[in-house]
Write a protein that holds these residues in place. Sequence first.
Motif, PDB file in Angstrom:
ATOM      1  N   ALA A 296      -6.779   2.158  -5.019  1.00  0.00           N
ATOM      2  CA  ALA A 296      -6.825   3.480  -4.385  1.00  0.00           C
ATOM      3  C   ALA A 296      -5.580   4.291  -4.712  1.00  0.00           C
ATOM      4  O   ALA A 296      -5.645   5.510  -4.929  1.00  0.00           O
ATOM      5  CB  ALA A 296      -6.980   3.320  -2.875  1.00  0.00           C
ATOM      6  N   LEU A 297      -4.424   3.610  -4.796  1.00  0.00           N
ATOM      7  CA  LEU A 297      -3.184   4.307  -5.143  1.00  0.00           C
ATOM      8  C   LEU A 297      -3.203   4.806  -6.584  1.00  0.00           C
ATOM      9  O   LEU A 297      -2.663   5.877  -6.886  1.00  0.00           O
ATOM     10  CB  LEU A 297      -1.986   3.381  -4.938  1.00  0.00           C
ATOM     11  CG  LEU A 297      -1.545   3.135  -3.499  1.00  0.00           C
ATOM     12  CD1 LEU A 297      -0.380   2.176  -3.467  1.00  0.00           C
ATOM     13  CD2 LEU A 297      -1.184   4.439  -2.821  1.00  0.00           C
TER      14      LEU A 297
ATOM     15  N   LEU B 182      -5.559   0.443   5.131  1.00  0.00           N
ATOM     16  CA  LEU B 182      -6.450  -0.184   4.160  1.00  0.00           C
ATOM     17  C   LEU B 182      -5.815  -1.436   3.574  1.00  0.00           C
ATOM     18  O   LEU B 182      -6.483  -2.460   3.382  1.00  0.00           O
ATOM     19  CB  LEU B 182      -6.785   0.816   3.051  1.00  0.00           C
ATOM     20  CG  LEU B 182      -7.587   0.276   1.864  1.00  0.00           C
ATOM     21  CD1 LEU B 182      -8.951  -0.218   2.327  1.00  0.00           C
ATOM     22  CD2 LEU B 182      -7.727   1.341   0.785  1.00  0.00           C
TER      23      LEU B 182
ATOM     24  N   PRO C 130       2.430   4.388  -1.295  1.00  0.00           N
ATOM     25  CA  PRO C 130       2.334   5.197  -2.524  1.00  0.00           C
ATOM     26  C   PRO C 130       3.715   5.373  -3.140  1.00  0.00           C
ATOM     27  O   PRO C 130       4.648   5.839  -2.478  1.00  0.00           O
ATOM     28  CB  PRO C 130       1.760   6.534  -2.022  1.00  0.00           C
ATOM     29  CG  PRO C 130       1.201   6.246  -0.666  1.00  0.00           C
ATOM     30  CD  PRO C 130       2.016   5.138  -0.098  1.00  0.00           C
TER      31      PRO C 130
ATOM     32  N   ALA D  49      -0.977   8.591   4.193  1.00  0.00           N
ATOM     33  CA  ALA D  49      -0.194   7.401   3.858  1.00  0.00           C
ATOM     34  C   ALA D  49      -0.465   6.270   4.853  1.00  0.00           C
ATOM     35  O   ALA D  49      -0.565   5.095   4.468  1.00  0.00           O
ATOM     36  CB  ALA D  49       1.294   7.735   3.830  1.00  0.00           C
TER      37      ALA D  49
ATOM     38  N   PRO E 148      -5.832  -1.737  -2.208  1.00  0.00           N
ATOM     39  CA  PRO E 148      -5.046  -0.521  -1.955  1.00  0.00           C
ATOM     40  C   PRO E 148      -4.371   0.010  -3.219  1.00  0.00           C
ATOM     41  O   PRO E 148      -4.224   1.220  -3.381  1.00  0.00           O
ATOM     42  CB  PRO E 148      -4.013  -0.978  -0.920  1.00  0.00           C
ATOM     43  CG  PRO E 148      -4.583  -2.207  -0.309  1.00  0.00           C
ATOM     44  CD  PRO E 148      -5.366  -2.875  -1.398  1.00  0.00           C
TER      45      PRO E 148
ATOM     46  N   TRP F  22      -7.531  11.509  -1.309  1.00  0.00           N
ATOM     47  CA  TRP F  22      -6.278  11.094  -0.684  1.00  0.00           C
ATOM     48  C   TRP F  22      -5.060  11.416  -1.552  1.00  0.00           C
ATOM     49  O   TRP F  22      -4.039  11.886  -1.057  1.00  0.00           O
ATOM     50  CB  TRP F  22      -6.329   9.605  -0.377  1.00  0.00           C
ATOM     51  CG  TRP F  22      -7.173   9.287   0.820  1.00  0.00           C
ATOM     52  CD1 TRP F  22      -7.796  10.179   1.631  1.00  0.00           C
ATOM     53  CD2 TRP F  22      -7.475   7.995   1.329  1.00  0.00           C
ATOM     54  NE1 TRP F  22      -8.482   9.530   2.618  1.00  0.00           N
ATOM     55  CE2 TRP F  22      -8.309   8.182   2.457  1.00  0.00           C
ATOM     56  CE3 TRP F  22      -7.157   6.708   0.958  1.00  0.00           C
ATOM     57  CZ2 TRP F  22      -8.800   7.118   3.218  1.00  0.00           C
ATOM     58  CZ3 TRP F  22      -7.650   5.641   1.704  1.00  0.00           C
ATOM     59  CH2 TRP F  22      -8.461   5.845   2.822  1.00  0.00           C
TER      60      TRP F  22
ATOM     61  N   THR G 121     -12.730   7.883  -1.840  1.00  0.00           N
ATOM     62  CA  THR G 121     -11.664   6.986  -2.265  1.00  0.00           C
ATOM     63  C   THR G 121     -12.020   5.528  -2.010  1.00  0.00           C
ATOM     64  O   THR G 121     -11.862   4.670  -2.891  1.00  0.00           O
ATOM     65  CB  THR G 121     -10.354   7.343  -1.541  1.00  0.00           C
ATOM     66  OG1 THR G 121     -10.037   8.718  -1.779  1.00  0.00           O
ATOM     67  CG2 THR G 121      -9.210   6.477  -2.038  1.00  0.00           C
TER      68      THR G 121
ATOM     69  N   LEU H   6      -3.757   4.659   4.070  1.00  0.00           N
ATOM     70  CA  LEU H   6      -3.609   3.750   2.931  1.00  0.00           C
ATOM     71  C   LEU H   6      -2.991   2.427   3.363  1.00  0.00           C
ATOM     72  O   LEU H   6      -3.418   1.350   2.931  1.00  0.00           O
ATOM     73  CB  LEU H   6      -2.748   4.409   1.851  1.00  0.00           C
ATOM     74  CG  LEU H   6      -3.450   5.334   0.866  1.00  0.00           C
ATOM     75  CD1 LEU H   6      -2.428   6.054   0.004  1.00  0.00           C
ATOM     76  CD2 LEU H   6      -4.418   4.564  -0.007  1.00  0.00           C
TER      77      LEU H   6
ATOM     78  N   ALA I  52       0.802  -1.214   0.000  1.00  0.00           N
ATOM     79  CA  ALA I  52       0.000   0.000   0.000  1.00  0.00           C
ATOM     80  C   ALA I  52       0.836   1.265   0.000  1.00  0.00           C
ATOM     81  O   ALA I  52       0.280   2.362   0.073  1.00  0.00           O
ATOM     82  CB  ALA I  52      -0.930   0.013   1.217  1.00  0.00           C
TER      83      ALA I  52
ATOM     84  N   ALA J  37      -5.065   7.824  -6.570  1.00  0.00           N
ATOM     85  CA  ALA J  37      -4.252   8.853  -5.943  1.00  0.00           C
ATOM     86  C   ALA J  37      -3.153   9.349  -6.883  1.00  0.00           C
ATOM     87  O   ALA J  37      -2.833  10.539  -6.915  1.00  0.00           O
ATOM     88  CB  ALA J  37      -3.633   8.323  -4.647  1.00  0.00           C
TER      89      ALA J  37
END
Length: 597
Positions: A509-510, A557, A150, A551, A506, A529, A387, A554, A148, A513
């Motif tokens: 979601a990244l 998550l 980023p 972060a 995740p 996010w 998100t 995330l 997760a 992001a």
Amino acid sequence: MRQRTATFLWRAGIAAALVTALGLLPWLSHTDPAVTVLKARSADRDPTPEVLADIRHQLDLGHGPFHLLGDWLGGLWRGDAGRSWISGSEVTPALLQALGVSLLLMAVVLAVAAVTAALICARTLWLGAHRRLGGRRACGSVSAALAALPEFLTASVLATVVGVQLGWLPALGWFGPQWTILPALSLGLPAGAVLGRLLDDLLPGAFAEPWALAATARGLPGRTVARHALRRCLPSLLPNTGLFVVGLTGGSVTVEQIFDIPGLGRTTLQAALAQDLPVLQAGTLALVLLAATAAGVAHLLTRLLIGPALRDGALPSLHRPPPLAHRTLPLLYGALLTAVITLGLPRDPLALDTTERLVAPSLAHPFGTDALGRDVLARVAHGALDTLLLACAITAVTLLTGVALGLLPRLSGPLVDTVTALPPVLVALLVTAVVGSGSATPALAVAAVAWAPLAAHTSSLLRQERAALHLTATRALGAGPWHLLRHALLPAVVPPVTRHALLRLPGTALALASLAFLGLGAQPPAPEWGLLLAENQPYAERAPWAVLAPAAVLALLGALAVTAAGGVRSGPRRRRSAEPLPPEPPPHTRELVATTP
């Protein structure tokens, strides 16, 4: 032979359609290519009719996009990819240089990913080699946090701390092997965590197969059994490894931007933003060819590892119900995530207070404040609604799409390779050109590419499961294709692919992001996010809480997704958490066990 010819034609058709769509990009987006090229060449020059007419004449824009595409394809057969509309230089030498940079970076990233995956699987390999693999398995929280991470945040922190403040390694540019270490860590740690979790999911099934029991009964060293178990699991992982190769080459745009690396992904993105069609088309075609090569190598390695068993239908089923995961950890992670959202929702994410800029965490502001004095907890909580809900919806859609297309490997195989070759940023630009910009653009762009790894995983598992011994026996008893699909194939394939999809939650979601980080997603003052990370990144040294808070959520998550994925099982549930592997037989019975069919 006919199948190979059809597959080749299907791949060529997809590549041709993609290149054609890119050639129509300026006309699809209803923008004047002459204006875009002028801004890329000289932003201060006024777009007068005379200047624009001169650019149209230089680029031969008056004959339309299909004439330009035909001229470009005609030169491509001679190894000439044309000249850049921006710089006027030849495309082929510059593209080959960018490809070389990306391949070198990719090799180092794969080394980092391999080491990371090996560390994640080390405990399972050791337990399996010593016949102690039973009971509850590791929760995988560390691998979840790594998966997760980023990439752009890791790259920014490494460049600032390790490169600038400590001065241990160079942070910017591309002048030798030392410049590959920091970007390789940024890309390799998350990729290795995902591959390690997928491999760790397969190893217990390999150690429980009859050959492993017989090898242990004969007294073979544990290291030898572990090595063969690893070889047994690699074919299921090779398609996704090939996808990672292409994704690391074309999808590492943000990391290349941060470290100022002249790679293929960055070159293609810059060409897309400037609508430099010769460079864009040549870069995308190079990514597609690289994807086809990686898929071919993965297929060849699979054949070398277990080809005869696939041909003869002599494989045991590798996919059996895993032990039950730790039940308290998903509840704990879920409670923490719910608590963060619940505490932050009553707060106003848009309230400004310039007198409290970059305030450290306190009772009034548990996560501190950002550069405009806004409460970070409120922005994280409100951003979680968009998100998380969007990432969950995309994951569900891509899971269904991936499984459905994975059941048709002849149709989806070439499509998977092509889709994986496209960076999400480039897909976002194409989606924007077709449907326009808006809040749905990032979701459509991510969903358009996120199904490909799941489809590749489904096809790989399906190919091996069809060669399983129990399936051969069921087919001999007269079972039809639909019965086999419903009662044998899908129950064995869907649970591991579902765990894979949860592991990638995740990452979805990244991806959203990352688009926001590059300015292609949500726009200020939305509390998304990725936008939070992008806004607070310049203040990471002065106010690290503003970056660490989103972060950490995330990472939370990711831990929740991985631990919850352990509960996705096939077959009937057992009362006990797991059944340990049978103990090693005494010496006087080893030969009998080893020779018993």
